[in-house]
Design an enzyme around this catalytic site. Structure first.
Site, mmCIF file in Angstrom:
data_model
loop_
_atom_site.group_PDB
_atom_site.id
_atom_site.type_symbol
_atom_site.label_atom_id
_atom_site.label_comp_id
_atom_site.label_asym_id
_atom_site.label_seq_id
_atom_site.Cartn_x
_atom_site.Cartn_y
_atom_site.Cartn_z
ATOM 1 N N ARG A 24 -10.562 21.365 14.088
ATOM 2 C CA ARG A 24 -9.192 20.832 13.941
ATOM 3 C C ARG A 24 -9.005 19.695 14.939
ATOM 4 O O ARG A 24 -8.400 18.678 14.642
ATOM 5 C CB ARG A 24 -8.129 21.927 14.128
ATOM 6 C CG ARG A 24 -6.714 21.371 14.141
ATOM 7 C CD ARG A 24 -5.594 22.379 13.885
ATOM 8 N NE ARG A 24 -5.849 23.739 14.282
ATOM 9 C CZ ARG A 24 -5.864 24.194 15.540
ATOM 10 N NH1 ARG A 24 -5.600 23.391 16.546
ATOM 11 N NH2 ARG A 24 -6.124 25.463 15.790
ATOM 12 N N TYR A 62 8.510 6.012 -2.203
ATOM 13 C CA TYR A 62 7.749 7.012 -2.975
ATOM 14 C C TYR A 62 8.559 8.310 -3.053
ATOM 15 O O TYR A 62 9.077 8.788 -2.032
ATOM 16 C CB TYR A 62 6.395 7.240 -2.273
ATOM 17 C CG TYR A 62 5.605 8.383 -2.839
ATOM 18 C CD1 TYR A 62 4.995 8.278 -4.088
ATOM 19 C CD2 TYR A 62 5.471 9.579 -2.145
ATOM 20 C CE1 TYR A 62 4.271 9.337 -4.616
ATOM 21 C CE2 TYR A 62 4.745 10.640 -2.668
ATOM 22 C CZ TYR A 62 4.156 10.512 -3.913
ATOM 23 O OH TYR A 62 3.437 11.566 -4.424
ATOM 24 N N ASP A 120 4.303 1.763 4.732
ATOM 25 C CA ASP A 120 3.427 2.508 3.822
ATOM 26 C C ASP A 120 2.677 1.457 3.011
ATOM 27 O O ASP A 120 3.257 0.773 2.171
ATOM 28 C CB ASP A 120 4.279 3.422 2.929
ATOM 29 C CG ASP A 120 3.439 4.295 2.002
ATOM 30 O OD1 ASP A 120 2.306 3.878 1.657
ATOM 31 O OD2 ASP A 120 3.918 5.372 1.595
ATOM 32 N N LYS A 175 -4.949 7.484 -3.186
ATOM 33 C CA LYS A 175 -4.777 6.429 -4.174
ATOM 34 C C LYS A 175 -5.953 5.446 -4.120
ATOM 35 O O LYS A 175 -7.058 5.839 -4.356
ATOM 36 C CB LYS A 175 -3.418 5.762 -3.965
ATOM 37 C CG LYS A 175 -2.258 6.761 -3.748
ATOM 38 C CD LYS A 175 -1.998 7.664 -4.949
ATOM 39 C CE LYS A 175 -1.106 8.858 -4.654
ATOM 40 N NZ LYS A 175 0.166 8.571 -4.021
HETATM 41 C C1 LIG Z 1 1.092 9.222 -3.208
HETATM 42 C C2 LIG Z 1 1.853 8.492 -2.218
HETATM 43 C C3 LIG Z 1 2.254 9.095 -1.019
HETATM 44 C C4 LIG Z 1 1.986 10.559 -0.722
HETATM 45 O O1 LIG Z 1 0.615 10.805 -0.551
HETATM 46 P P1 LIG Z 1 -0.103 12.191 -0.942
HETATM 47 O O2 LIG Z 1 -1.524 11.884 -0.667
HETATM 48 O O3 LIG Z 1 0.197 12.456 -2.384
HETATM 49 O O4 LIG Z 1 0.463 13.231 -0.058
HETATM 50 C C5 LIG Z 1 2.952 8.334 -0.106
HETATM 51 N N1 LIG Z 1 3.244 7.035 -0.352
HETATM 52 C C6 LIG Z 1 2.890 6.427 -1.491
HETATM 53 C C7 LIG Z 1 3.240 5.003 -1.706
HETATM 54 C C8 LIG Z 1 2.177 7.120 -2.463
HETATM 55 O O5 LIG Z 1 1.848 6.508 -3.603
#
Ligand SMILES: *Cc1c(COP(=O)(O)O)cnc(C)c1O
Length: 388
Positions: free
Chosen positions: A54, A106, A178, A203
């Protein structure tokens, strides 16, 4: 967590090499999957830098170094999901603190803020950060953070990072970006002055729809310490196998992103000509209201295209059900093309009034354009539209 700054290399070279050194015992060129939870100690408290996975794992270390290099950051911390990465930042705030968040954030980020953190006394205001000149009016004495996501999801609006960074710096407010949609290939928020970048590695960085993961990158050592402490104290780390898969994905990130963007541009241009299509939103199109800002702030436009149809929910459903190459699914950024109906799928948890206000209506589809043949993607859309 990644210490040296490798920004003197081009991003293509960093994708292939950053963080990955031949393994010292065998010379293995690829970082092994150190599938272990613990490490032998030669005497109590004496070890080779790892005592429990961890706290640290060599496969994760390699991933974090690679991620830091991609964003031009000194520090990167990786997590089991994008939302855990986001939590690691929010835990750096205190009850009573206020955060200004982009209104088109998101869906899962909004849900986390509204439903989990509000009860701990942190308040969030969801405001249109695209109107940079009005953001100042939303800052309060207790505002600690501006949460930016650009391009936004699913409406692909562009937020002016430099303008908001300037405002935030004047007020001593932390800026978080983000960068999931643009990826470090096309947008480098830290170089524009942002304090923290986050990613859903699920993604584009993962890119193959087979891993869930998240990361935080920063050059601010105080924030890095807090986030590292969250990782150690709260957990939410990714497994060595996932770290390995992500390292493998990053090697092709630059190549994939350019193909995603090329296909998305062609798809968007062709879609604009189709009768049943009432609007195509892609920051790379001249018709995009913020095309000029996108061109200045980003070095490419990524692979997301949103489309409005002259149809109601029934009609839209007939179209998505008729697609043969493009799969109806949540998520984005994989090599395969996906289509999502934000109103009923990814953004179903957004309060209905808010959804309507920002334009997430039944006629809207969001495409994540993959790396298949762009001609065949368009043909697929054209044949599906015949079902209207
Ligand atoms: C999918 C997504 C998240 C969240 O991420 P996870 O891996 O699903 O927890 C946050 N921000 C954006 C822009 C996303 O597309």
């Amino acid at each position: 967590m990644g210490e040296e700054n490798l920004t003197n290399q081009s991003i293509s070279t960093r994708c292939v090499h950053a963080g990955v050194e031949p393994e010292p015992i065998t010379g293995a060129v690829m970082t092994p999957i150190f599938q272990t939870s613990t490490y032998a100690q030669s005497a109590p408290g004496e070890h080779k830098g790892y005592d429990y996975s961890r706290g640290g794992n060599p496969t994760r270390d390699a991933l974090e170094k690679s991620l830091a290099a991609l964003e031009g950051a000194q520090f990167a911390l990786s997590f089991s999901s994008g939302l855990t990465a986001i939590q690691s930042i929010i835990h750096g705030l205190e009850p009573g603190d206020h955060v200004v968040v982009c209104d088109d954030v998101y869906g899962g980020t909004g849900r986390l803020f509204r439903q989990l953190y509000t009860k701990f006394g942190i308040s969030f205001d969801f405001v249109p950060l695209v109107d940079a000149e009005t953001v100042g009016s939303h800052l309060r004495a207790n505002t600690r953070m501006i949460w930016i996501e650009t391009p936004t999801n699913p409406l692909l609006q562009i937020i002016d990072i430099s303008a908001l960074v300037k405002l935030a710096k004047e007020k001593g407010v932390t800026t978080v970006v983000d960068n999931t949609f643009a990826t470090p290939i096309f947008q480098q928020p830290l170089s524009l002055g942002a304090d923290i970048v986050i990613h859903s590695l699920t993604k584009y960085i993962g890119g193959h729809s087979d891993v869930v993961g998240g990361a935080v990158m920063t050059n601010d050592s105080a924030w890095a310490e807090k986030i590292k402490f969250f990782q150690f104290a709260a957990g939410g780390v990714n497994s060595p196998m996932e770290c390995f898969l992500l390292l493998r994905s990053i090697k092709t990130l630059d190549v994939r992103m350019h193909r995603h963007q090329e296909n998305a541009l062609q798809f968007a241009k062709e879609a604009e000509k189709l009768g049943p299509v009432s609007e195509v939103v892609f920051p790379g199109l001249e018709s995009h209201p913020q095309h000029a800002l996108a061109k200045e702030q980003m070095s490419g436009y990524s692979g997301m295209v949103s489309v409005r149809l002259n149809a109601d929910l029934k009609g839209v459903t007939r179209v998505v059900n008729a697609l043969k190459v493009i799969t109806l699914a949540e998520s984005l950024g994989g090599v395969e093309s996906l289509v999502n109906h934000p109103e009923t799928m990814t953004h179903a948890s957004v309060p209905p009034d808010h959804r309507k206000k920002i334009g997430i209506t039944p006629d809207l589809l969001r495409f994540s354009i993959g790396i298949e043949s762009a001609d065949e993607l368009i043909q697929d859309f054209v044949q599906a539209l015949e079902k209207l």
